[in-house]
Write a protein that holds these residues in place. Sequence first.
Motif: not given
Length: 177
Positions: A156, A142, A70, A152-153, A147-150
């Motif tokens: 999107n 990723m 991270k 996927y944002r 940072d999977q959330a980042g």
Amino acid sequence: MRNLTCLILMFPLFGACAGNQTVDACSVRLQGDLQSAMNLAEDRVRHGCEYQFDGYFQSLLAIAAENPDKTNPMRFSDHLMRAQDAGVISRRQAESLYNRYFNVKFVSLQGDYNTCSQTCPIRDQVMSDMRAELHDKELGLMRASSDQAGFYRADNLLQETDLVLEATCRACGAGTR
């Protein structure tokens, strides 16, 4: 005849010289932990290897992907700022590289321009550039940063941008008829 004999006797010496290859000090293989590799890359660009910056950067990303953490985005930010301070890259290049790999926003879609007249005619190219950038974000967000959330944002945002551009460009076309 004597000149020919001298030439024949010296020919093996020329072959020996041709067999010796010079080692390019800039062609270093970055490996090990990320910080040590960054230190080596920074040392090389400060000592005449500026032309290798892009290659070094890609190698550093590969090292980070092998050791996701991270804190890697901050390490890359610091590395890019040091490269900027050394005059290797501009501030704009540093920001663009960082954002391309470690930010959910897309550098491929920037600027204050009229969507109808400037983006719609090249919409396919813009979307292609954004898809290529999403691939880079996968590596930075990723794989190198976990940072999977980042990521996927960002994914999107790409899908939303595609929908908005499609609707906007249709509306632009309808307004010109």
